[in-house]
Scaffold this motif. Structure first.
Motif, PDB file in Angstrom:
ATOM      1  N   LEU A  30      13.175  -8.409   1.508  1.00  0.00           N
ATOM      2  CA  LEU A  30      12.691  -7.831   0.330  1.00  0.00           C
ATOM      3  C   LEU A  30      12.352  -9.110  -1.059  1.00  0.00           C
ATOM      4  O   LEU A  30      11.630  -8.567  -1.791  1.00  0.00           O
ATOM      5  N   ALA A  31      12.994 -10.061  -0.873  1.00  0.00           N
ATOM      6  CA  ALA A  31      12.609 -10.995  -1.945  1.00  0.00           C
ATOM      7  C   ALA A  31      11.224 -11.876  -1.610  1.00  0.00           C
ATOM      8  O   ALA A  31      10.545 -12.292  -2.359  1.00  0.00           O
ATOM      9  N   GLY A  32      10.958 -11.808  -0.038  1.00  0.00           N
ATOM     10  CA  GLY A  32       9.653 -12.345   0.153  1.00  0.00           C
ATOM     11  C   GLY A  32       8.267 -11.556   0.406  1.00  0.00           C
ATOM     12  O   GLY A  32       7.205 -12.061   0.489  1.00  0.00           O
ATOM     13  N   PHE A  33       8.578 -10.352   0.547  1.00  0.00           N
ATOM     14  CA  PHE A  33       7.551  -9.477   1.005  1.00  0.00           C
ATOM     15  C   PHE A  33       7.757  -8.050   0.256  1.00  0.00           C
ATOM     16  O   PHE A  33       8.759  -7.832  -0.335  1.00  0.00           O
ATOM     17  N   THR A  34       6.370  -7.518   0.177  1.00  0.00           N
ATOM     18  CA  THR A  34       6.598  -6.138  -0.621  1.00  0.00           C
ATOM     19  C   THR A  34       5.561  -5.298  -0.035  1.00  0.00           C
ATOM     20  O   THR A  34       4.569  -5.670   0.758  1.00  0.00           O
ATOM     21  N   LEU A  35       5.600  -3.972  -0.342  1.00  0.00           N
ATOM     22  CA  LEU A  35       4.660  -2.961   0.263  1.00  0.00           C
ATOM     23  C   LEU A  35       3.517  -2.704  -0.935  1.00  0.00           C
ATOM     24  O   LEU A  35       3.797  -2.512  -2.160  1.00  0.00           O
ATOM     25  N   VAL A  36       2.233  -3.087  -0.422  1.00  0.00           N
ATOM     26  CA  VAL A  36       1.243  -2.650  -1.280  1.00  0.00           C
ATOM     27  C   VAL A  36       0.016  -1.860  -0.307  1.00  0.00           C
ATOM     28  O   VAL A  36      -0.474  -2.517   0.682  1.00  0.00           O
ATOM     29  N   ASP A  37      -0.345  -0.495  -0.912  1.00  0.00           N
ATOM     30  CA  ASP A  37      -1.042   0.313  -0.184  1.00  0.00           C
ATOM     31  C   ASP A  37      -0.695   0.229   1.263  1.00  0.00           C
ATOM     32  O   ASP A  37      -1.571   0.482   2.233  1.00  0.00           O
ATOM     33  N   GLY A  38       0.634   0.510   1.568  1.00  0.00           N
ATOM     34  CA  GLY A  38       1.100   0.617   2.965  1.00  0.00           C
ATOM     35  C   GLY A  38       1.245  -0.556   3.612  1.00  0.00           C
ATOM     36  O   GLY A  38       1.551  -0.481   4.861  1.00  0.00           O
ATOM     37  N   GLN A  39       0.769  -1.785   3.183  1.00  0.00           N
ATOM     38  CA  GLN A  39       0.877  -2.873   3.924  1.00  0.00           C
ATOM     39  C   GLN A  39       1.751  -3.819   3.349  1.00  0.00           C
ATOM     40  O   GLN A  39       2.090  -4.083   2.190  1.00  0.00           O
ATOM     41  N   VAL A  40       2.507  -4.471   4.258  1.00  0.00           N
ATOM     42  CA  VAL A  40       3.314  -5.646   3.798  1.00  0.00           C
ATOM     43  C   VAL A  40       2.523  -6.889   3.509  1.00  0.00           C
ATOM     44  O   VAL A  40       1.893  -7.498   4.140  1.00  0.00           O
ATOM     45  N   VAL A  41       2.716  -7.291   2.256  1.00  0.00           N
ATOM     46  CA  VAL A  41       2.084  -8.529   1.784  1.00  0.00           C
ATOM     47  C   VAL A  41       3.377  -9.454   1.088  1.00  0.00           C
ATOM     48  O   VAL A  41       4.435  -8.936   0.677  1.00  0.00           O
ATOM     49  N   PRO A  42       3.165 -10.789   1.366  1.00  0.00           N
ATOM     50  CA  PRO A  42       4.189 -11.770   0.670  1.00  0.00           C
ATOM     51  C   PRO A  42       4.033 -11.562  -0.846  1.00  0.00           C
ATOM     52  O   PRO A  42       3.074 -11.517  -1.440  1.00  0.00           O
ATOM     53  N   ARG A  43       5.006 -11.656  -1.460  1.00  0.00           N
ATOM     54  CA  ARG A  43       5.210 -11.846  -2.905  1.00  0.00           C
ATOM     55  C   ARG A  43       4.791 -13.214  -3.527  1.00  0.00           C
ATOM     56  O   ARG A  43       4.083 -12.909  -4.519  1.00  0.00           O
ATOM     57  N   SER A  44       5.178 -14.324  -2.926  1.00  0.00           N
ATOM     58  CA  SER A  44       4.435 -15.372  -3.566  1.00  0.00           C
ATOM     59  C   SER A  44       3.117 -15.723  -2.655  1.00  0.00           C
ATOM     60  O   SER A  44       3.013 -15.700  -1.680  1.00  0.00           O
ATOM     61  N   GLU A  45       2.216 -16.043  -3.778  1.00  0.00           N
ATOM     62  CA  GLU A  45       0.892 -16.153  -3.262  1.00  0.00           C
ATOM     63  C   GLU A  45       0.808 -17.525  -2.955  1.00  0.00           C
ATOM     64  O   GLU A  45       1.354 -18.467  -3.465  1.00  0.00           O
ATOM     65  N   GLN A  46      -0.329 -17.931  -1.712  1.00  0.00           N
ATOM     66  CA  GLN A  46      -0.316 -19.129  -1.332  1.00  0.00           C
ATOM     67  C   GLN A  46      -1.345 -19.774  -2.208  1.00  0.00           C
ATOM     68  O   GLN A  46      -2.518 -19.195  -2.558  1.00  0.00           O
TER      69      GLN A  46
END
Length: 284
Positions: A30-46
């Protein structure tokens, strides 16, 4: 060999640690990833960095000239002095990182966001070195660096800033009327593509959160074991006190000879028969 006590405590708390493992895994995800439009994306941007390497030289000190020819000395005139371009490279780096250059880049490619940056630094290492660990070289070379979460945008910032700076230098020299032979010459040596920055890996917050939560459960296991041990010690002390109270107590201590002599002297003497109390004796 005796098993260490902490391993015994951890083994006895294995179910608590198993729950902690599950909770730590969920917390890390939960700290590293989140759901955006049904897709799992990392919270911290590269984050990405792109740089353009610029060499600062002069007409009197060309790169491939080994000997500077002598000059005719005119009476009443001093010899020409070459400027130390390695020191000027620091000033040029500050100019590239300044607000005026940032505004010029924003006018061409759009406003820079909070995750984007423009900076420059003088090189102090060999080409493959990292300027985060400066070397001992003093070089007339600067890197124009663009940073962004979009690799294409990082390259755009670096290239645009370099073009604007070279154009600005040429315009300033022209406006100041500096002769061609005395002007600073800048040339682009390299344009590196965008590379991912270290420390922006999305797995880092996952691992940090996982370890933090799991260590809390480990600490809880030791605290619970300590509380249980304290209660057991108190219960054992109460049981021992109760056993001591139930045992019969001999309240007559052993008498010493002196005590016995004192007690016998305190008793009244045996009664003595008086002569009047004796029966008369019959005489034949």
């Amino acid at each position: 060999m005796e098993t260490p006590r902490y391993l015994i405590i951890l083994w006895r708390s294995k179910w608590l640690l198993l729950v902690g493992l599950v909770v730590a895994t969920l917390g890390g995800l939960l700290a590293g990833f989140t759901l955006v439009d049904g897709q799992v994306v990392p919270r911290s941007e590269q984050a990405y960095r792109a740089s353009t390497t610029v060499l600062v030289t002069s007409q009197t000190q060309p790169m491939y000239q080994a000997v500077i020819p002598g000059q005719e000395v005119v009476e009443g005139q001093t010899l020409a002095t070459d400027v130390d371009l390695t020191q000027k490279a620091i000033l040029y780096a500050y100019m590239v990182s300044g607000l005026e250059m940032r505004d010029g880049v924003a006018d061409q490619i759009g406003q820079l966001s909070d995750t984007e940056d423009l900076t420059a630094l003088r090189r102090t290492t060999q080409p493959g070195g990292d300027e985060s660990f400066p070397g001992r070289y003093v070089l007339p070379i600067i890197d124009v660096v663009g940073a962004s979460t979009d690799p294409d945008r990082a390259e755009q910032i670096s290239a645009t800033a370099t073009d604007l700076f070279l154009t600005q230098v040429a315009a300033e020299q022209e406006a100041a009327g500096i002769p061609e032979a005395e002007r600073v010459v800048m040339s682009v040596l390299d344009e590196s593509g965008a590379v991912a920055e270290e420390g922006s890996n999305p797995m880092i917050p996952v691992l940090v959160t996982f370890l933090g939560i799991f260590l809390l459960f480990v600490a809880a296991a030791f605290l619970i074991a300590g509380a249980k041990g304290s209660r057991e010690r108190k219960r054992a002390a109460r049981d021992a006190a109760a056993i001591d109270e139930d045992e019969p107590v001999d309240e007559s201590p052993t008498e010493s000879p002196r005590m016995r002599r004192g007690r016998s002297s305190a008793l009244p003497p045996d009664p003595v028969e008086r002569a009047d109390d004796r029966e008369p004796t019959t005489v034949g």
